[in-house]
Design an enzyme around this catalytic site. Sequence first.
Site, PDB file in Angstrom:
ATOM      1  N   HIS A  40       0.761  -1.242   0.000  1.00 31.62           N
ATOM      2  CA  HIS A  40       0.000   0.000   0.000  1.00 31.62           C
ATOM      3  C   HIS A  40       0.798   1.301   0.000  1.00 31.62           C
ATOM      4  O   HIS A  40       0.178   2.367  -0.047  1.00 31.62           O
ATOM      5  CB  HIS A  40      -0.956   0.019   1.202  1.00 31.62           C
ATOM      6  CG  HIS A  40      -1.940  -1.093   1.180  1.00 31.62           C
ATOM      7  ND1 HIS A  40      -2.946  -1.194   0.237  1.00 31.62           N
ATOM      8  CD2 HIS A  40      -2.070  -2.183   1.972  1.00 31.62           C
ATOM      9  CE1 HIS A  40      -3.643  -2.283   0.465  1.00 31.62           C
ATOM     10  NE2 HIS A  40      -3.134  -2.912   1.506  1.00 31.62           N
ATOM     11  N   LYS A  68      -5.448  -9.542  -7.912  1.00 28.90           N
ATOM     12  CA  LYS A  68      -6.092  -8.878  -6.783  1.00 28.90           C
ATOM     13  C   LYS A  68      -7.077  -7.882  -7.377  1.00 28.90           C
ATOM     14  O   LYS A  68      -6.720  -7.073  -8.236  1.00 28.90           O
ATOM     15  CB  LYS A  68      -5.052  -8.183  -5.909  1.00 28.90           C
ATOM     16  CG  LYS A  68      -5.649  -7.600  -4.644  1.00 28.90           C
ATOM     17  CD  LYS A  68      -4.580  -7.066  -3.712  1.00 28.90           C
ATOM     18  CE  LYS A  68      -5.235  -6.526  -2.438  1.00 28.90           C
ATOM     19  NZ  LYS A  68      -4.244  -5.918  -1.545  1.00 28.90           N
ATOM     20  N   ASN A  71      -6.796  -2.539  -5.129  1.00 26.21           N
ATOM     21  CA  ASN A  71      -5.724  -2.180  -4.209  1.00 26.21           C
ATOM     22  C   ASN A  71      -5.506  -0.675  -4.248  1.00 26.21           C
ATOM     23  O   ASN A  71      -5.658  -0.044  -5.296  1.00 26.21           O
ATOM     24  CB  ASN A  71      -4.417  -2.890  -4.583  1.00 26.21           C
ATOM     25  CG  ASN A  71      -3.390  -2.768  -3.478  1.00 26.21           C
ATOM     26  OD1 ASN A  71      -3.556  -3.355  -2.415  1.00 26.21           O
ATOM     27  ND2 ASN A  71      -2.341  -2.007  -3.718  1.00 26.21           N
ATOM     28  N   HIS A 144      -2.846  -2.677   8.344  1.00 25.35           N
ATOM     29  CA  HIS A 144      -3.931  -3.111   7.463  1.00 25.35           C
ATOM     30  C   HIS A 144      -4.630  -1.896   6.865  1.00 25.35           C
ATOM     31  O   HIS A 144      -4.895  -0.926   7.560  1.00 25.35           O
ATOM     32  CB  HIS A 144      -4.940  -3.950   8.260  1.00 25.35           C
ATOM     33  CG  HIS A 144      -6.147  -4.356   7.482  1.00 25.35           C
ATOM     34  ND1 HIS A 144      -6.088  -5.301   6.478  1.00 25.35           N
ATOM     35  CD2 HIS A 144      -7.433  -3.934   7.533  1.00 25.35           C
ATOM     36  CE1 HIS A 144      -7.312  -5.440   5.957  1.00 25.35           C
ATOM     37  NE2 HIS A 144      -8.132  -4.633   6.580  1.00 25.35           N
ATOM     38  N   PHE A 145      -4.925  -1.978   5.562  1.00 23.44           N
ATOM     39  CA  PHE A 145      -5.694  -0.946   4.882  1.00 23.44           C
ATOM     40  C   PHE A 145      -7.149  -1.351   4.977  1.00 23.44           C
ATOM     41  O   PHE A 145      -7.562  -2.347   4.409  1.00 23.44           O
ATOM     42  CB  PHE A 145      -5.260  -0.822   3.421  1.00 23.44           C
ATOM     43  CG  PHE A 145      -5.766   0.416   2.752  1.00 23.44           C
ATOM     44  CD1 PHE A 145      -4.984   1.558   2.683  1.00 23.44           C
ATOM     45  CD2 PHE A 145      -7.032   0.443   2.204  1.00 23.44           C
ATOM     46  CE1 PHE A 145      -5.458   2.703   2.060  1.00 23.44           C
ATOM     47  CE2 PHE A 145      -7.521   1.595   1.585  1.00 23.44           C
ATOM     48  CZ  PHE A 145      -6.729   2.729   1.518  1.00 23.44           C
TER      49      PHE A 145
END
Length: 147
Positions: A40, A68, A71, A144-145
Site C-alpha cells: 500500500h 487482486k 488495491n 492493514h488498509f
Amino acid sequence: MALQTTRALLLLLLLTLLGLGLVQPSYGQDRMYQRFLRQHVDPDVTGGNDGYCNLVMQRRKMTSHQCKRFNTFIHEDLGSIHSICRTANIQCKNGRMNCHEGVVKVTDCRETGSSRAPNCRYRAKASTRRVVIACEGNPEVPVHFDK
C-alpha cells in the site's frame, strides 16, 4: 537457602516467559507492517495511471496466482502515514477499535475483469481522499488498509 534458590528460579522463569511473550507479537506485527508497506505505500509517486497499476501490482507480487481485484497505493512519506496512527481510534470493518483515518494522496487500482494472472490489467484512479488504516503495537504502526 532453598527458598532463595526457588525464588530466583521462579523470577528467571517469569522473566523468560515475559520476554518470549514480548518477542512473538512484535515479530508478527513487523511482518504485517512490512506487508502493509509492500501492498500500500509508494511515496515516490504522486499519482498513477493504468500503466502504473499494471506494473506496480505485478512488481509487488499481487498478481502471481490470481489478480487482486482492488488495491490502493498511498503516495505520502512514511512519517505522514505513521501520523495517521496517532489520530483518534475509530471502529474498523471487523468491529475492532484500532482503526484511524486521514486524508492522503492515493492511486486506486481496480482490476478490469477481463485479465488473467499473472498478466492482470488495472484501471487507475488518482485522488486525494480519506483512508482508514488499522494500527497496532507500541508505538503504533499501520498493519492493514481498512478502506
